[in-house]
Design a protein around this motif. Structure first.
Motif: not given
Lengths: 343, 370, 293
Positions: C218-228
């Motif tokens: 789920t890291m890609p989702g977390v990465g996108a969340g961090v950016l957003m």
């Protein structure tokens, strides 16, 4: 894809919070750009009722913010409400239109001392709206030691108990007065002199608020601070614990004026509005709601004894008061200094 | 004989639906047992109760003598090969295979050695650093197998692991899996709906239907001596005839089929008189153009002839008024060939006619016979 | 679809006139509201401030020199710290929520997503002011604490969350939480149940399954969340002012003031450009890292 749709839904919701400005009236709307907590609703409604001219009221809380939004030549606003030094600046930059005094017969209601002032000789561009001072408010329940001037306010023991106007030029002027520098003598050297002191002061402030310091003082969130006299007068009427003191080092006396931006397309209605404001009974309403110093002699006669006796509105000992002058480019230095100190 | 897995009166209900209904099952150590049945019969639920992903509503599960009913999957000494393989997409082949050993806190050098061996065993040497997405279906299947076997489980559970492969690959994997199992001696529990797959690989087959085990037994026994119409029909092809029992003398019984055709059948489990069902495999029907000597000879006409490659399938209309399906070796080079419209004599050897129990009747008995 | 797959690589790289027509509203929009204003900021950032929102059209690097002076570097650092803490808290709070929603049955999942979206139906500023009534001295929170005798037993009567950095943090987290939850939810929803079973089957308990399988996938989702969350949180203004009473003065407030009371357009432009470059750098750092993993 589904998630993109969700995001779009967000965007639409966010965009949905704009206000709907419907203008069903026939007369073109008069756009008033004025200080917050300064023009009573009844006054605006009364004007619209009498003339059929709808009024749109937009607010600001510093002269500089007003100027930033007032693009030269813009027809966005029809009436603005600059303080004395800002009037001087606007005249220099030809951003305000000359007034046709024949259309403002009520000008004669003003006290002589509020007419024909140095920043606008002959009232060619401006008509005083209200006047006031910037002084010290004290909650006498919480602050027992005497407070006479700025230096008494900004003390370590009052750290994070102080409220202050959020206005760069004002705060610099307090420091100048404390160091014995003339408040209009804004030079890089003088700014450098007060910088260390201001740095300490900024850290002691709990709240920067120009709009509505009353509520925060009544709730005991802060115990003392520097506010506009009208706010102080109203507060003292509501709560006897509070006391207003004009700083011994000297204070800023301001005169807020009504002016018409050079780009206004609705100057006739604007002058009609200015004349309306100068009516004694209208001016009285303003004093009732916002008890600043009323420059209108006829209106003052209509005030109660209690209103006239409020020391914040009408200080018995005028003391060491001074108007601000236009400092031109030096404002940039004030801005850079205060931004740096608060950052 | 060692029992590796014992299910005792296991029932599993999902809401009002009974997926598994009171099953008893023993799996012997080292055997290759297949749960065979149509989709939705409960075979996968049975498997998942052994792996621990489902908890029985009633009954108990024992693994190597220990009651593991309440243990979560990660505390059970079994490993599963999933139908979708369930390889970790973010890990390389080597890391996928090493996963179970790492969870068991096996020392690093041991992990490296055993992972290398497991990868070698499934002929994937050289693919260690690939990600699952970079492998073909067959290769992924092998990784899944290696990942489970490297843990040396007491039982390896395989949930239709070959279903996603094409027919040819599936056949070679069947043989490979069977050889592997024989070599390693690990108990395999294999779930499939493919009867041919079950016959090729298993030591024993448990035929599952509607949440129950209809019959369990050796491959030949299941094929040649089905006990119920369901088993007879599900495995291979069967002609199922209804018959009335006339008499029962010793090991033999006389029955009467439709059209008053009398047959002699092996009748040891035929208890009382009444009607019964008979099963006869199509390839057991002997055809000839002249009436042969002996019992159970029926007269029939070839109604339809279907070419099936190695064999020909003939649909026969008997004089008694019922149909029989017969399968014979490809007739193109045969001395005696039968074609549409030909009259033939069919002989059903009494030993080849199997008496079936009515559904459910002998079920419990059959399931307990191990 | 078929035509693009059949087309030669050359023709797919060069969109035809039809594609340009389809994209033209977007291109006009981008030009009018992104390229032109950014260009103006860039030009203004090299002008000299003449006080009161006026500029002297004289080339200077002074604005950038000031932007990189210790006071403002400190401010950038503080703003980044606020945004960083916001991002961490959003991830810590948002992840379990997103996970729970993502693993819930479909019907309930949609209802829960609705709950996340409901706050967006009222104006952002109104919601911020609503927080002031919760957190102020006589607000909901203090009333509750008094009812529970936490005031005055554990905390003194002057206790107040409003007008402290904590109030700023609370509203920042509140504001950006959905922007963490939604992308994480997206990747949790895609998670294959059989992978969790496989991990369990191979001996991993719930905690190790989470660390070894769920989290990496789920890291890609977390990465996108961090950016957003992180990018807009760095430049947040107004909320910071309302919640802190003007004492938490972050880079977003500084920039806003340069275009308002401060009347220093060139300096505001220069700070804006520095922030923009910072964002672009962050973005590339993130996307590059995602490609390598």
């Amino acid at each position: 894809m589904k998630h993109l749709c969700l995001l779009f839904a967000f965007a639409i919701c966010l965009a949905g919070c704009h206000r709907d400005k419907s203008s069903a009236a026939t007369a073109p709307t008069l756009h008033l750009f004025a200080w917050s907590e300064y023009v009573p609703r009844e006054v605006i409604d009364g004007f619209t009722k009498e003339t059929g001219i709808p009024v749109d009221y937009e607010v600001y809380d510093t002269n500089e913010k007003m100027l930033a939004k007032l693009a030269p030549g813009s027809a966005q606003y029809d009436i603005i409400q600059p303080s004395e030094y800002m009037v001087e600046h606007l005249i220099k930059r030809k951003m305000v239109a000359p007034l046709d005094l024949a259309q403002i017969p009520n000008l004669s209601n003003l006290l002589p001392e509020f007419r024909n002032l140095a920043y606008d000789p002959g009232n060619q561009y401006s008509v005083p709206y209200m006047s006031g001072t910037v002084g010290i408010i004290i909650n006498t329940d919480k602050v027992k030691e005497p407070v006479r001037g700025y230096a008494d306010v900004f003390q370590e023991k009052y750290r994070k108990r102080i409220i202050a106007l959020e206005d760069n030029r004002e705060m610099v002027s307090w420091a100048f007065a404390t160091r014995g520098i003339a408040i209009n003598d804004v030079t890089p050297e003088n700014l450098a002199k007060v910088k260390p002191m201001l740095r300490e002061w900024v850290k002691m402030v709990k709240l920067f608020n120009s709009d509505d310091p009353k509520a925060l003082l009544i709730r005991d969130e802060v115990d003392l601070g520097i506010v506009y006299s009208g706010e102080a007068a109203k507060l003292m009427d509501q709560d006897k614990r509070f006391k207003y003191v004009l700083p011994a080092e000297g204070a800023h006396r301001f005169i807020d004026n009504l002016c018409i931006p050079a780009g206004s397309k609705n100057k006739g209605a604007a002058m009609q509005f200015i004349n309306y404001i100068l009516r004694p009974e209208v001016s009285k309403i303003i004093s009732d709601r916002f008890p600043y110093t009323n420059p209108n002699a006829a209106a003052r006669k209509l005030l109660s004894d209690g209103q006239r006796a409020n020391p914040a509105s009408y200080p018995p000992d005028a003391g060491n008061l001074e108007l601000f002058r236009d400092i031109g480019k030096a404002n940039a230095d004030v801005s850079v200094l205060m931004t740096e100190l608060r950052s | 004989m060692d029992k590796m897995v014992e299910l005792r009166n296991v029932t599993k209900r999902f809401g009002g639906f009974v997926a598994v209904a009171g099953v008893d099952l023993d799996i012997r150590a080292g055997e290759f047992l297949t749960l065979l049945g149509p989709s939705g019969c409960g075979k996968t639920t049975l498997l998942r109760m052994i792996s621990g992903f489902e908890t029985p509503t009633e009954g108990s599960v024992h693994l190597a003598g220990q009651d593991v009913t309440a243990l979560p999957p990660y505390r059970r000494d079994v490993n599963q090969v999933f139908q979708s393989y369930a390889l970790f997409p973010h890990l390389s082949v080597a890391d996928n295979v090493a996963f179970g050993l790492k969870m068991k806190k096996t020392p690093g050098d041991v992990i490296r050695r055993r992972v290398a061996e497991a990868i070698e065993m499934v002929s994937l040497a050289g693919f260690e650093q690939r990600k699952p997405a970079q492998l073909s279906g067959g290769q992924r299947q092998r990784v899944a197998l290696a990942r489970a076997l490297v843990c040396e489980p007491k039982v390896l559970l395989l949930d239709e692991p070959l279903a996603a492969l094409d027919a040819k690959l599936r056949r070679s994997m069947q043989i490979e899996l069977k050889r592997l199992q024989t070599r390693l001696g690990i108990t395999f529990l294999f779930v499939t709906h493919d009867q041919e797959e079950a016959l090729v690989m298993s030591d024993r087959i448990a035929v599952v239907n509607k949440g129950k085990i209809e019959q369990i037994g050796g491959v030949e026994e299941i094929y040649h001596r089905p006990r119920t119409p369901f088993v007879a029909d599900f495995i291979g092809q069967a002609n199922i005839l209804e018959a009335r029992v006339l008499s029962c003398v010793g090991a033999w019984a006389q029955v009467l089929c439709r059209g008053d055709v009398g047959l002699t059948v092996a009748g040891e489990i035929l208890a009382a008189e009444g009607t019964t069902l008979l099963s006869i495999r199509p390839e057991k029907i002997r055809l000839s153009s002249r009436r042969p000597a002996g019992e159970n000879v029926l007269e029939a006409t070839v109604h339809e002839e279907i070419f099936r490659g190695a064999t020909d399938q003939l649909l026969l209309q008997t004089a008694g008024g019922f149909e029989l399906t017969a399968i014979v070796a490809n007739q193109s080079a045969a001395e005696e060939a039968f074609h549409q419209g030909d009259r033939v004599f069919c002989q059903l050897h009494p030993d080849d006619v199997v008496v079936l129990a009515r559904e459910g009747g002998v079920n419990a008995v059959a399931a307990r016979q191990t | 679809m078929t035509s693009t797959t059949l087309a030669s690589p050359q023709s797919t790289r060069r969109p035809g006139w039809r594609a340009w027509v389809a994209f033209s509203p977007l291109l006009v929009w981008l030009a009018a509201f992104v390229v032109v204003p950014t260009g103006m900021l860039f030009v203004y950032s090299f002008f000299k401030n003449a006080g009161y929102s006026e500029v002297e059209r004289v080339f200077t690097l002074g604005n950038y020199a000031l932007a990189f002076s210790p006071d403002y570097l400190g401010n950038f650092a503080r703003s980044t710290a606020y945004a960083g803490l916001t991002t961490i808290l959003c991830a810590l709070i948002g992840y379990p929520v997103a996970y729970h929603i993502g693993r819930a049955p479909a019907g309930r999942r949609n209802r829960l997503l609705m709950l996340i979206m409901i706050p967006f139906m009222t104006s952002f500023l109104i919601r911020t002011f609503a927080w002031t009534t919760i957190l102020d001295h006589q607000g909901v929170l203090n009333t509750l604490l008094r009812a529970l005798q936490i005031i005055p037993v554990l905390l003194n009567d002057k206790f107040e969350v409003l007008h402290t950095p904590a109030a700023v943090m609370i509203v920042l987290v509140y504001t950006y939480l959905p922007f963490m939850i939604l992308p994480v939810y997206g990747s949790v929803e895609k998670l294959d149940e059989s992978l969790l079973e496989a991990a369990s089957d191979l001996g991993a308990g719930p905690a190790r399954t989470f660390v070894r399988v769920v989290l990496p996938l789920t890291m890609p989702g977390v990465g996108a969340g961090v950016l957003m969350v992180f990018v807009p949180a760095v430049a947040m203004f107004a909320v910071t002012h309302v919640m802190s009473g003007g004492t938490v003065y972050l880079i977003g407030d500084v920039i806003e003031d340069q275009f308002g009371s401060g009347g220093n357009l060139p300096f505001g432009s220069a700070l804006g450009m520095v922030l923009l470059v910072g964002f672009i750098a962050t973005f590339f750092l993130f996307t590059r890292r995602e490609k390598t993993t």
